[in-house]
Design a protein around this motif. Structure first.
Motif, PDB file in Angstrom:
ATOM      1  N   ILE A  63       0.863  -1.254  -0.085  1.00 14.19           N
ATOM      2  CA  ILE A  63      -0.190   0.024  -0.018  1.00 14.19           C
ATOM      3  C   ILE A  63       0.861   1.252  -0.046  1.00 14.19           C
ATOM      4  N   LEU A  64       2.026   1.147   0.723  1.00 14.89           N
ATOM      5  CA  LEU A  64       2.802   2.449   0.834  1.00 14.89           C
ATOM      6  C   LEU A  64       3.457   2.701  -0.588  1.00 14.89           C
ATOM      7  N   LYS A  65       3.830   1.611  -1.187  1.00 19.03           N
ATOM      8  CA  LYS A  65       4.390   1.804  -2.579  1.00 19.03           C
ATOM      9  C   LYS A  65       3.420   2.220  -3.568  1.00 19.03           C
ATOM     10  N   GLU A  66       2.115   1.835  -3.515  1.00 17.37           N
ATOM     11  CA  GLU A  66       1.065   2.153  -4.285  1.00 17.37           C
ATOM     12  C   GLU A  66       0.690   3.869  -3.971  1.00 17.37           C
ATOM     13  N   ASN A  67       0.763   3.946  -2.594  1.00 19.07           N
ATOM     14  CA  ASN A  67       0.355   5.459  -2.512  1.00 19.07           C
ATOM     15  C   ASN A  67       1.689   6.265  -3.101  1.00 19.07           C
ATOM     16  N   ASN A  68       2.665   5.907  -2.920  1.00 20.37           N
ATOM     17  CA  ASN A  68       3.941   6.745  -3.382  1.00 20.37           C
ATOM     18  C   ASN A  68       3.812   6.978  -4.819  1.00 20.37           C
ATOM     19  N   GLN A  69       3.528   5.979  -5.677  1.00 22.14           N
ATOM     20  CA  GLN A  69       2.936   5.883  -7.135  1.00 22.14           C
ATOM     21  C   GLN A  69       2.131   6.943  -7.353  1.00 22.14           C
ATOM     22  N   SER A  70       0.934   6.799  -6.443  1.00 23.74           N
ATOM     23  CA  SER A  70      -0.181   7.855  -6.646  1.00 23.74           C
ATOM     24  C   SER A  70       0.460   9.547  -6.287  1.00 23.74           C
ATOM     25  N   VAL A  71       1.149   9.674  -5.565  1.00 25.44           N
ATOM     26  CA  VAL A  71       1.523  10.887  -5.135  1.00 25.44           C
ATOM     27  C   VAL A  71       2.434  11.389  -6.255  1.00 25.44           C
ATOM     28  N   ARG A  72       3.538  10.458  -6.851  1.00 24.83           N
ATOM     29  CA  ARG A  72       4.256  11.040  -7.882  1.00 24.83           C
ATOM     30  C   ARG A  72       3.456  11.493  -9.145  1.00 24.83           C
ATOM     31  N   LYS A  73       2.397  10.516  -9.538  1.00 28.07           N
ATOM     32  CA  LYS A  73       1.640  10.680 -10.632  1.00 28.07           C
ATOM     33  C   LYS A  73       0.849  12.221 -10.309  1.00 28.07           C
ATOM     34  N   THR A  74       0.243  12.338  -9.382  1.00 28.97           N
ATOM     35  CA  THR A  74      -0.418  13.634  -8.680  1.00 28.97           C
ATOM     36  C   THR A  74       0.655  14.964  -8.815  1.00 28.97           C
ATOM     37  N   LEU A  75       1.762  14.695  -8.583  1.00 26.30           N
ATOM     38  CA  LEU A  75       2.814  15.840  -8.446  1.00 26.30           C
ATOM     39  C   LEU A  75       3.082  16.177  -9.834  1.00 26.30           C
ATOM     40  N   GLN A  76       3.138  15.225 -10.738  1.00 30.08           N
ATOM     41  CA  GLN A  76       3.599  15.290 -12.171  1.00 30.08           C
ATOM     42  C   GLN A  76       2.368  16.103 -12.708  1.00 30.08           C
ATOM     43  N   GLU A  77       1.193  15.487 -12.577  1.00 30.58           N
ATOM     44  CA  GLU A  77      -0.068  16.448 -13.139  1.00 30.58           C
ATOM     45  C   GLU A  77      -0.025  17.672 -12.612  1.00 30.58           C
ATOM     46  N   LEU A  78       0.207  18.132 -11.318  1.00 32.73           N
ATOM     47  CA  LEU A  78       0.105  19.341 -10.887  1.00 32.73           C
ATOM     48  C   LEU A  78       1.359  20.125 -11.559  1.00 32.73           C
ATOM     49  N   LYS A  79       2.346  19.784 -11.693  1.00 28.63           N
ATOM     50  CA  LYS A  79       3.446  20.444 -12.444  1.00 28.63           C
ATOM     51  C   LYS A  79       2.992  20.743 -13.844  1.00 28.63           C
ATOM     52  N   GLU A  80       2.514  19.763 -14.613  1.00 29.00           N
ATOM     53  CA  GLU A  80       1.897  20.034 -15.960  1.00 29.00           C
ATOM     54  C   GLU A  80       0.792  21.237 -16.134  1.00 29.00           C
ATOM     55  N   THR A  81      -0.016  21.083 -15.147  1.00 33.06           N
ATOM     56  CA  THR A  81      -1.044  21.928 -15.147  1.00 33.06           C
ATOM     57  C   THR A  81      -0.714  23.395 -14.645  1.00 33.06           C
ATOM     58  N   ASP A  82       0.366  23.450 -13.822  1.00 32.92           N
ATOM     59  CA  ASP A  82       0.866  24.849 -13.224  1.00 32.92           C
ATOM     60  C   ASP A  82       1.500  25.215 -14.644  1.00 32.92           C
ATOM     61  N   ALA A  83       2.398  24.490 -15.247  1.00 37.85           N
ATOM     62  CA  ALA A  83       3.040  24.903 -16.412  1.00 37.85           C
ATOM     63  C   ALA A  83       2.166  25.427 -17.607  1.00 37.85           C
ATOM     64  N   GLU A  84       1.120  24.758 -17.977  1.00 39.86           N
ATOM     65  CA  GLU A  84       0.234  25.229 -18.686  1.00 39.86           C
ATOM     66  C   GLU A  84      -0.653  26.510 -18.157  1.00 39.86           C
ATOM     67  N   LEU A  85      -1.045  26.580 -17.078  1.00 43.51           N
ATOM     68  CA  LEU A  85      -1.706  27.830 -16.846  1.00 43.51           C
ATOM     69  C   LEU A  85      -0.994  28.901 -16.697  1.00 43.51           C
ATOM     70  N   SER A  86       0.447  28.637 -16.476  1.00 42.36           N
ATOM     71  CA  SER A  86       1.431  29.815 -16.376  1.00 42.36           C
ATOM     72  C   SER A  86       1.823  30.412 -18.162  1.00 42.36           C
ATOM     73  N   SER A  87       1.908  29.362 -18.972  1.00 44.94           N
ATOM     74  CA  SER A  87       1.942  29.706 -20.250  1.00 44.94           C
ATOM     75  C   SER A  87       0.704  30.440 -20.698  1.00 44.94           C
ATOM     76  N   ARG A  88      -0.442  30.131 -20.418  1.00 42.87           N
ATOM     77  CA  ARG A  88      -1.922  30.865 -20.790  1.00 42.87           C
ATOM     78  C   ARG A  88      -1.693  32.356 -20.282  1.00 42.87           C
ATOM     79  N   ILE A  89      -1.309  32.344 -18.856  1.00 42.10           N
ATOM     80  CA  ILE A  89      -1.391  33.673 -18.316  1.00 42.10           C
ATOM     81  C   ILE A  89      -0.574  34.393 -19.020  1.00 42.10           C
TER      82      ILE A  89
END
Length: 92
Positions: A63-89
């Motif tokens: 469960i810890l391993k799966e949770n860490n994978q989920s956190v990494r995926k979410t973190l990557q998605e946040l980075k991508e969304t942040d970059a996209e919003l930043s470029s739009r602004i």
């Protein structure tokens, strides 16, 4: 109602990596049998409980391993969304 969400990506990644590195150190093996060939009911029950604890420990590590994978995926998605919003602004 302007609230800013700040994510310190490096800190989150470091924390997840630290958890990953310590997962392997979790001891789930409590010993296969207490008192060897002893046939007492208490010893039998202890052996059963040890086996169950080992299963729970292994499940917890998974469960810890799966949770860490989920956190990494979410973190990557946040980075991508942040970059996209930043470029739009910036292009507005």
């Amino acid at each position: 109602m302007s609230q800013e969400l700040k994510v310190r990506y490096a800190d989150v990644e470091a924390a997840v990596s630290k958890i990953d590195s310590r997962i392997g150190a979790l001891q789930t093996n409590l010993g296969k049998e207490a008192a060897g060939g002893n046939k007492l009911d208490t010893v039998t029950k202890l052996n059963e409980l040890n086996a169950l604890l080992q299963e729970v420990g292994e499940a917890y590590k998974q469960i810890l391993k799966e949770n860490n994978q989920s956190v990494r995926k979410t973190l990557q998605e946040l980075k991508e969304t942040d970059a996209e919003l930043s470029s739009r602004i910036q292009s507005s």
